[in-house]
Design an enzyme around this catalytic site. Sequence first.
Site, PDB file in Angstrom:
ATOM      1  N   LYS B  78      32.390   2.729 -15.319  1.00 11.00           N
ATOM      2  CA  LYS B  78      32.870   1.402 -15.722  1.00 11.00           C
ATOM      3  C   LYS B  78      33.448   1.466 -17.141  1.00 11.00           C
ATOM      4  O   LYS B  78      32.919   2.176 -17.997  1.00 11.00           O
ATOM      5  CB  LYS B  78      31.685   0.416 -15.662  1.00 11.00           C
ATOM      6  CG  LYS B  78      32.052  -1.042 -15.863  1.00 11.00           C
ATOM      7  CD  LYS B  78      30.820  -1.957 -15.723  1.00 11.00           C
ATOM      8  CE  LYS B  78      31.192  -3.425 -15.883  1.00 11.00           C
ATOM      9  NZ  LYS B  78      30.023  -4.329 -15.741  1.00 11.00           N
ATOM     10  N   SER B 158      30.796  -8.589 -12.776  1.00  8.63           N
ATOM     11  CA  SER B 158      31.877  -7.988 -13.522  1.00  8.63           C
ATOM     12  C   SER B 158      32.214  -6.555 -13.108  1.00  8.63           C
ATOM     13  O   SER B 158      33.313  -6.090 -13.391  1.00  8.63           O
ATOM     14  CB  SER B 158      31.521  -7.990 -15.002  1.00  8.63           C
ATOM     15  OG  SER B 158      30.469  -7.091 -15.288  1.00  8.63           O
ATOM     16  N   SER B 182      25.986  -8.611 -12.414  1.00  8.96           N
ATOM     17  CA  SER B 182      27.257  -7.884 -12.384  1.00  8.96           C
ATOM     18  C   SER B 182      27.240  -6.547 -11.644  1.00  8.96           C
ATOM     19  O   SER B 182      28.298  -5.955 -11.440  1.00  8.96           O
ATOM     20  CB  SER B 182      27.750  -7.639 -13.813  1.00  8.96           C
ATOM     21  OG  SER B 182      28.309  -8.801 -14.344  1.00  8.96           O
TER      22      SER B 182
END
Lengths: 95, 495
Positions: B78, B158, B182
């Site tokens: 990420k 997210s 998330s």
Amino acid sequence: MSIDIDTARKVAKLARIAVPESDLPKLADNLSGILNFMEQLNEVDVEGVEPMTSVTPMRLKRRADVVTDGDQQAKVLSNAPDAREGFFAVPKVVE
Amino acid sequence: MSELSRLTIAEARDRLAAREITAVELTEACLAQIEAADALGAFVHKTPEIALERARAADARIAAGEAKPMTGIPVGIKDLFCTKGVPSQAASRILEGFRPEYESTVSQQLADAGAVMLGKLNMDEFAMGSSNETSVYGNAVNPWRRGNDETALTPGGSSGGSASAVAADLCLAATGTDTGGSIRQPAAFTGIVGLKPTYGRCSRWGIVAFASSLDQAGPMTKTVRDAAIMGAAMMGHDPKDSTSADLAVPDFEAMLTGDIRGKVIGIPKEYRMDGMPSEIEALWQQGAEMLRDAGAELRDISLPHTKYALPAYYVIAPAEASSNLARYDGVRFGHRAKLAQGDGITEMYEKTRAEGFGPEVQRRVMIGTYVLSAGFYDAYYNRARKVRALIKKDFDDVFAAGVDAILTPATPSAAFGLGEMAEADPVQMYLNDVFTVTVNLAGLPGISVPAGLDAQGLPLGLQLIGRPWDEGDLLNTAYALEQAAGFVAKPARWW
């Protein structure tokens, strides 16, 4: 609690975010909506409750007060938008 | 070659050990998939050179008999994780051009274990969002569609890029982070497994901070077994994070027996929401029955402060964010606005932050500023922290009464269309986290397991919540649920 335009302007200033005057009404409206949502918390009886600080009671670790790192000026400055003579450079702060 | 990227971590590890495949072959297969998948918007910075270099090193390590479980496994990282020399911008314009001089502890631990980094993955800006629509890179797209309907759906957020990449078999697994859901919400939206460990299990060092008392990294994988393998490689004590727990990380994979006889599974009545789709309600019921059929005891429980979790979260998280994001001032790294004649340092801050932060980040920073400002600190922030203590106590009481794990839906709906929430007020988007956010506030481990498809063919997930530091037992319960649910569906390829 509802946020008026003056409060929105003040919050933007405190947050150091430039918000054009024309965007302030919508911002005030947005912030008011979120704060209204938070008002639910007033229904809860929190008398005598200690604010939560950690998942399991755990003392923060301590370490010896010694230098562990350093002498990396070039690396520290490598991402600066403006760096000169080993310093971060910014616009004039004092007139 | 394309089938290699479809492997699970466990399958790839075993085939690498048996010398049936090489890490280079596996990595090349993933890189080819990534090249063909730009339509998903998942990988935003590709690092094929680093990947192949690490794959060659992994092959040498395997040949030398020094492999660990993650050696040679291609993963995506990420964008929130700082990776040395590789752009790490938390999907924000304000960190444009930032190339860290250091590596986050979690990504370093994965590298040390021999994992292969394929590149950086899309996300909501500063991890603030539930649909990956606040990213400076543009949307990540869900590989799943509603039957033959071509509407582009959100992969959730997210960690939307991570979820999309794993679900589309661009990589074997990915890292995610979870502040209010998330990891678990995007995992549920894309039919994969997402584990949020106990707060303090994974070091936060080198991960761009959003809300420091809530943020926790975790694995996003194709199976529960893979979450056990990758999770163990990501966790562990780190002196550089003072909130990192100095506790041994057990061998989670060895704990996956699938035997949950006698375990007590709590079903919290407060998670039955008004207006919840009947399919979610039915799936939850089926999940409970699966666990009962596997020998667990179901128990109705109450977590009375559940409804206050979201409002408490939306005080605490923005408050911490407004402090954490104060560092983005145009001085030390990232974007600096062009200044007009006569502009001083205040104008530089204000213009830089107005240009660098997107609307949702600006909104949350300002909310945080407001709730922390003089006169409101006690009314909002301290009250929210007290409510947080009550939410945690709800869980403590239930666990003390003998409950081993809690079963809930992972999300209040299946994946929605990109842009569908554009006109909604921000609070509507926040409701996506209604089932997951309690877990962050209480610091507990939670896992989302794909459990079925809705009528439109979209995946739905169930969430299991465990005792603090007991990820091993939680993963084993999740493993039993996974086996019973038998979820094997894959998105039909359109990209």
